[in-house]
Write an enzyme that holds these catalytic residues in place. Sequence first.
Site, PDB file in Angstrom:
ATOM      1  N   ALA A   1     -96.485 -50.457  42.099  1.00  0.00           N
ATOM      2  CA  ALA A   1     -97.080 -51.288  41.049  1.00  0.00           C
ATOM      3  C   ALA A   1     -98.520 -50.877  40.770  1.00  0.00           C
ATOM      4  O   ALA A   1     -99.264 -50.501  41.687  1.00  0.00           O
ATOM      5  CB  ALA A   1     -97.048 -52.754  41.460  1.00  0.00           C
TER       6      ALA A   1
ATOM      7  N   HIS B   1     -97.304 -58.055  46.052  1.00  0.00           N
ATOM      8  CA  HIS B   1     -97.995 -58.171  47.341  1.00  0.00           C
ATOM      9  C   HIS B   1     -99.351 -58.869  47.189  1.00  0.00           C
ATOM     10  O   HIS B   1     -99.827 -59.507  48.123  1.00  0.00           O
ATOM     11  CB  HIS B   1     -98.177 -56.787  47.969  1.00  0.00           C
ATOM     12  CG  HIS B   1     -96.911 -56.222  48.531  1.00  0.00           C
ATOM     13  ND1 HIS B   1     -96.403 -56.602  49.755  1.00  0.00           N
ATOM     14  CD2 HIS B   1     -96.040 -55.306  48.031  1.00  0.00           C
ATOM     15  CE1 HIS B   1     -95.280 -55.940  50.000  1.00  0.00           C
ATOM     16  NE2 HIS B   1     -95.034 -55.146  48.954  1.00  0.00           N
TER      17      HIS B   1
ATOM     18  N   GLU C   1     -85.050 -51.683  46.191  1.00  0.00           N
ATOM     19  CA  GLU C   1     -85.854 -51.773  47.418  1.00  0.00           C
ATOM     20  C   GLU C   1     -85.202 -52.795  48.344  1.00  0.00           C
ATOM     21  O   GLU C   1     -85.398 -54.008  48.200  1.00  0.00           O
ATOM     22  CB  GLU C   1     -87.299 -52.172  47.108  1.00  0.00           C
ATOM     23  CG  GLU C   1     -88.068 -51.116  46.317  1.00  0.00           C
ATOM     24  CD  GLU C   1     -89.554 -51.435  46.185  1.00  0.00           C
ATOM     25  OE1 GLU C   1     -89.990 -52.485  46.708  1.00  0.00           O
ATOM     26  OE2 GLU C   1     -90.274 -50.640  45.561  1.00  0.00           O
TER      27      GLU C   1
ATOM     28  N   TRP D   1     -85.873 -53.425  51.254  1.00  0.00           N
ATOM     29  CA  TRP D   1     -86.843 -53.916  52.238  1.00  0.00           C
ATOM     30  C   TRP D   1     -87.834 -54.938  51.671  1.00  0.00           C
ATOM     31  O   TRP D   1     -88.606 -55.510  52.416  1.00  0.00           O
ATOM     32  CB  TRP D   1     -87.635 -52.729  52.795  1.00  0.00           C
ATOM     33  CG  TRP D   1     -88.337 -51.936  51.710  1.00  0.00           C
ATOM     34  CD1 TRP D   1     -89.567 -52.167  51.175  1.00  0.00           C
ATOM     35  CD2 TRP D   1     -87.815 -50.811  51.010  1.00  0.00           C
ATOM     36  NE1 TRP D   1     -89.862 -51.262  50.196  1.00  0.00           N
ATOM     37  CE2 TRP D   1     -88.792 -50.400  50.065  1.00  0.00           C
ATOM     38  CE3 TRP D   1     -86.618 -50.080  51.081  1.00  0.00           C
ATOM     39  CZ2 TRP D   1     -88.612 -49.318  49.209  1.00  0.00           C
ATOM     40  CZ3 TRP D   1     -86.444 -49.007  50.224  1.00  0.00           C
ATOM     41  CH2 TRP D   1     -87.427 -48.629  49.300  1.00  0.00           C
ATOM     42  N   HIS D   2     -87.798 -55.164  50.368  1.00  0.00           N
ATOM     43  CA  HIS D   2     -88.809 -56.009  49.724  1.00  0.00           C
ATOM     44  C   HIS D   2     -88.229 -57.395  49.411  1.00  0.00           C
ATOM     45  O   HIS D   2     -87.334 -57.535  48.583  1.00  0.00           O
ATOM     46  CB  HIS D   2     -89.287 -55.345  48.426  1.00  0.00           C
ATOM     47  CG  HIS D   2     -90.367 -56.102  47.694  1.00  0.00           C
ATOM     48  ND1 HIS D   2     -91.661 -55.647  47.601  1.00  0.00           N
ATOM     49  CD2 HIS D   2     -90.339 -57.274  47.017  1.00  0.00           C
ATOM     50  CE1 HIS D   2     -92.385 -56.502  46.891  1.00  0.00           C
ATOM     51  NE2 HIS D   2     -91.590 -57.507  46.527  1.00  0.00           N
TER      52      HIS D   2
END
Length: 294
Positions: free
Chosen positions: A204, A211, A261, A263-264
Amino acid sequence: MKKTILGAIALTAILSCSACGKDVGKSDESPLAPVTTTNEEVSAAVTTTASKTNEKTTTTTSDEESETTTTAEEVTENTTTADAAPAGGGESSVQQSSPAHSHDSVPSPNDYNYGPAPAQYNIDGLTYIQGVLIANKSYSLPADFNPGIDPTCQSQFNKLQSDASAQGLNIWFASGFRSYDYQSQIYNNYVARDGQAAADTYSARPGHSEHQTGLAIDVNQIDDSFIGTPEAIWLENHCHEYGFILRYPQGKQDITGYKYESWHIRYVGTDMSYAIHNSGLTLEEYFGIDSYYH
């Protein structure tokens, strides 16, 4: 002869007092006969006068303090009234007198006196939809928004991690909150390595990263090696039970703006996470918004 001398002395004393504007033996209120005053009485009179003076000074100070307090309360009341948010739904921008960008948990519209929940509203440059803070390619965050990791998000992840561990799975916290400046460093490094077009598919731009909200967590290996692992499968199927959603699922790249993703995860609260998970939609689809750089 002796009487004549005494009479002259008395007459001189009277004329002297008249010259200074005072009548001997008289008070301000009523005439009194001349009195003889002793040293003890003079001392007592002085003490009484001083006491009254102090009492008057104390009373005056007390009145001033009381008046000042009342004025401060009136100012506070007026400020609160002036800063109150307008009631009613619809999109609105509200200026808050409280410190900007405070963010302990996901707020609801009623926290800001909006009445019925509007579909979308803005507070201090932050966009919320039904109480969920939005950050994607279309919706940005101010550079000075610096909340750190959300405490509720952290505590819910701890529960998720503990329950996964009880099933023999190893899920750990790899990356959480990132400031605007730190995200800028990360993004620019990717651009320098792979070019902007490629970097935009997986990283991003500063001000657009989830985040920075303090509500997103990357777990384990932050790359494709995590895809298909028992931890990744369990995370996708159970993270909503703790208030998270898998933010960038497979096959939705054109909608979310980012590659898959595994993992996100993103914290939105259990009410919203169950609804989004059960719908099979991404956050963008669920709220009817887009995600592209304007």
